[in-house]
Structures are given as structure tokens and as C-alpha cells.
Design a protein around this motif. Structure first.
Motif, PDB file in Angstrom:
ATOM      1  N   ASN A   1      31.258  45.657  50.126  1.00  0.00           N
ATOM      2  CA  ASN A   1      32.323  46.168  49.297  1.00  0.00           C
ATOM      3  C   ASN A   1      33.644  45.551  49.738  1.00  0.00           C
ATOM      4  N   LEU A   2      34.471  45.246  48.783  1.00  0.00           N
ATOM      5  CA  LEU A   2      35.760  44.632  49.043  1.00  0.00           C
ATOM      6  C   LEU A   2      36.835  45.424  48.310  1.00  0.00           C
ATOM      7  N   TRP A   3      37.707  46.074  49.077  1.00  0.00           N
ATOM      8  CA  TRP A   3      38.807  46.851  48.502  1.00  0.00           C
ATOM      9  C   TRP A   3      40.055  45.994  48.471  1.00  0.00           C
ATOM     10  N   THR A   4      40.672  45.876  47.302  1.00  0.00           N
ATOM     11  CA  THR A   4      41.904  45.104  47.167  1.00  0.00           C
ATOM     12  C   THR A   4      42.863  45.841  46.240  1.00  0.00           C
ATOM     13  N   THR A   5      44.065  45.371  46.224  1.00  0.00           N
ATOM     14  CA  THR A   5      45.047  45.865  45.268  1.00  0.00           C
ATOM     15  C   THR A   5      46.030  44.740  44.964  1.00  0.00           C
ATOM     16  N   PRO A   6      46.353  44.541  43.704  1.00  0.00           N
ATOM     17  CA  PRO A   6      47.346  43.520  43.386  1.00  0.00           C
ATOM     18  C   PRO A   6      48.749  43.929  43.847  1.00  0.00           C
ATOM     19  N   ALA A   7      48.904  45.174  44.288  1.00  0.00           N
ATOM     20  CA  ALA A   7      50.202  45.673  44.737  1.00  0.00           C
ATOM     21  C   ALA A   7      50.501  45.293  46.179  1.00  0.00           C
ATOM     22  N   ASN A   8      49.614  44.537  46.802  1.00  0.00           N
ATOM     23  CA  ASN A   8      49.815  44.150  48.193  1.00  0.00           C
ATOM     24  C   ASN A   8      49.671  42.645  48.307  1.00  0.00           C
TER      25      ASN A   8
ATOM     26  N   LYS B   1      30.923  43.701  45.920  1.00  0.00           N
ATOM     27  CA  LYS B   1      31.491  44.333  44.742  1.00  0.00           C
ATOM     28  C   LYS B   1      32.945  44.668  45.046  1.00  0.00           C
ATOM     29  N   PRO B   2      33.862  44.174  44.236  1.00  0.00           N
ATOM     30  CA  PRO B   2      35.271  44.477  44.470  1.00  0.00           C
ATOM     31  C   PRO B   2      35.653  45.864  43.951  1.00  0.00           C
ATOM     32  N   TYR B   3      36.517  46.515  44.675  1.00  0.00           N
ATOM     33  CA  TYR B   3      37.095  47.793  44.277  1.00  0.00           C
ATOM     34  C   TYR B   3      38.609  47.644  44.313  1.00  0.00           C
ATOM     35  N   THR B   4      39.281  48.396  43.487  1.00  0.00           N
ATOM     36  CA  THR B   4      40.738  48.339  43.470  1.00  0.00           C
ATOM     37  C   THR B   4      41.302  49.739  43.679  1.00  0.00           C
ATOM     38  N   VAL B   5      42.498  49.800  44.193  1.00  0.00           N
ATOM     39  CA  VAL B   5      43.136  51.077  44.510  1.00  0.00           C
ATOM     40  C   VAL B   5      44.076  51.463  43.372  1.00  0.00           C
ATOM     41  N   ILE B   6      43.748  52.570  42.712  1.00  0.00           N
ATOM     42  CA  ILE B   6      44.611  53.169  41.696  1.00  0.00           C
ATOM     43  C   ILE B   6      44.666  54.655  42.013  1.00  0.00           C
ATOM     44  N   HIS B   7      45.858  55.207  42.036  1.00  0.00           N
ATOM     45  CA  HIS B   7      46.029  56.626  42.338  1.00  0.00           C
ATOM     46  C   HIS B   7      45.911  57.447  41.060  1.00  0.00           C
TER      47      HIS B   7
ATOM     48  N   LEU C   1      43.247  47.019  36.256  1.00  0.00           N
ATOM     49  CA  LEU C   1      42.317  47.223  35.144  1.00  0.00           C
ATOM     50  C   LEU C   1      41.813  45.899  34.589  1.00  0.00           C
ATOM     51  N   ARG C   2      42.694  44.912  34.509  1.00  0.00           N
ATOM     52  CA  ARG C   2      42.281  43.585  34.041  1.00  0.00           C
ATOM     53  C   ARG C   2      41.217  43.006  34.960  1.00  0.00           C
ATOM     54  N   ARG C   3      41.428  43.130  36.270  1.00  0.00           N
ATOM     55  CA  ARG C   3      40.454  42.621  37.242  1.00  0.00           C
ATOM     56  C   ARG C   3      39.126  43.359  37.138  1.00  0.00           C
ATOM     57  N   MET C   4      39.174  44.673  36.908  1.00  0.00           N
ATOM     58  CA  MET C   4      37.939  45.445  36.783  1.00  0.00           C
ATOM     59  C   MET C   4      37.164  44.998  35.540  1.00  0.00           C
ATOM     60  N   CYS C   5      37.869  44.737  34.464  1.00  0.00           N
ATOM     61  CA  CYS C   5      37.206  44.275  33.221  1.00  0.00           C
ATOM     62  C   CYS C   5      36.580  42.898  33.422  1.00  0.00           C
ATOM     63  N   ILE C   6      37.278  42.010  34.099  1.00  0.00           N
ATOM     64  CA  ILE C   6      36.720  40.673  34.373  1.00  0.00           C
ATOM     65  C   ILE C   6      35.471  40.798  35.225  1.00  0.00           C
ATOM     66  N   TRP C   7      35.499  41.644  36.240  1.00  0.00           N
ATOM     67  CA  TRP C   7      34.317  41.815  37.096  1.00  0.00           C
ATOM     68  C   TRP C   7      33.160  42.383  36.287  1.00  0.00           C
ATOM     69  N   LYS C   8      33.445  43.384  35.456  1.00  0.00           N
ATOM     70  CA  LYS C   8      32.373  43.992  34.663  1.00  0.00           C
ATOM     71  C   LYS C   8      31.750  42.968  33.708  1.00  0.00           C
TER      72      LYS C   8
END
Length: 96
Positions: free
Chosen positions: A1-8, A32-38, A85-92
Motif C-alpha cells: 500500500n502506498l499512501w500519498t497526497t498531492p497536498a504534500n 495500491k495507492p491511497y490518498t488522504v482526504i478528510h 479524486l482525479r488520481r483515484m479515477c485514473i487508478w481505477k
């Protein structure tokens, strides 16, 4: 698992640097990439929520103002939510 955020900036730079490694690994490794959204705006001020969130304060992202590359661009959390969200859609669509 890979956690990332475009905010960093460090996270974004890691993804750019990791590209060649991922291509070299081909099918020998999977991640599998994961992103941080609150969930939900934690600010009481509506203007802040509008800048940091999307969907009426439902999805939020924030970044440290110490992250100078982004601070100079005057970006706000709602931009990072949309990019996540764009990154999640591309991954999906292409990554699974």
C-alpha cells in the motif's frame, strides 16, 4: 500500500522519483495507492471551508503553509481534493 497526497510536496516528489522503479519492477511487485482526504470541514468559518473543501464541506484537504512550493502558488485544499479524486479515477480505470 502506498499512501500519498498531492497536498504534500515530498509525497508528490516521491511519486515522480518512484516512476522509474515502478517501471523496472513491472509485474514483479504490486501496490495500491491511497490518498488522504478528510471527511468534513473542521473550521467554523464558511470561507475557510469553501477553500479547503468540496461538496459543501464534505471532502477536505489541507496542507502545511511550510510547504513552500505550494504556498507560493496560492493553492487551497479544494484543489488537492479534486486532484486526489482525479488520481483515484485514473487508478481505477488503468491501474487495477
Amino acid at each position: 500500500n502506498l499512501w500519498t497526497t498531492p497536498a504534500n510536496f515530498v509525497s508528490t516528489q516521491f511519486l515522480l522519483d518512484f516512476r522509474d522503479v515502478a517501471l523496472a519492477l513491472q509485474d514483479n511487485a504490486k501496490f495500491k495507492p491511497y490518498t488522504v482526504i478528510h471527511h468534513g470541514c473542521t473550521h467554523k468559518i464558511k470561507d475557510v471551508c469553501d477553500k479547503e473543501c468540496t461538496n459543501n464541506g464534505r471532502y477536505c484537504a489541507s496542507y502545511s503553509s511550510d510547504d513552500e512550493p505550494f504556498d507560493e502558488l496560492d493553492l487551497h485544499g479544494n484543489v488537492f481534493v479534486k486532484e486526489s479524486l482525479r488520481r483515484m479515477c485514473i487508478w481505477k480505470e488503468y491501474g487495477e
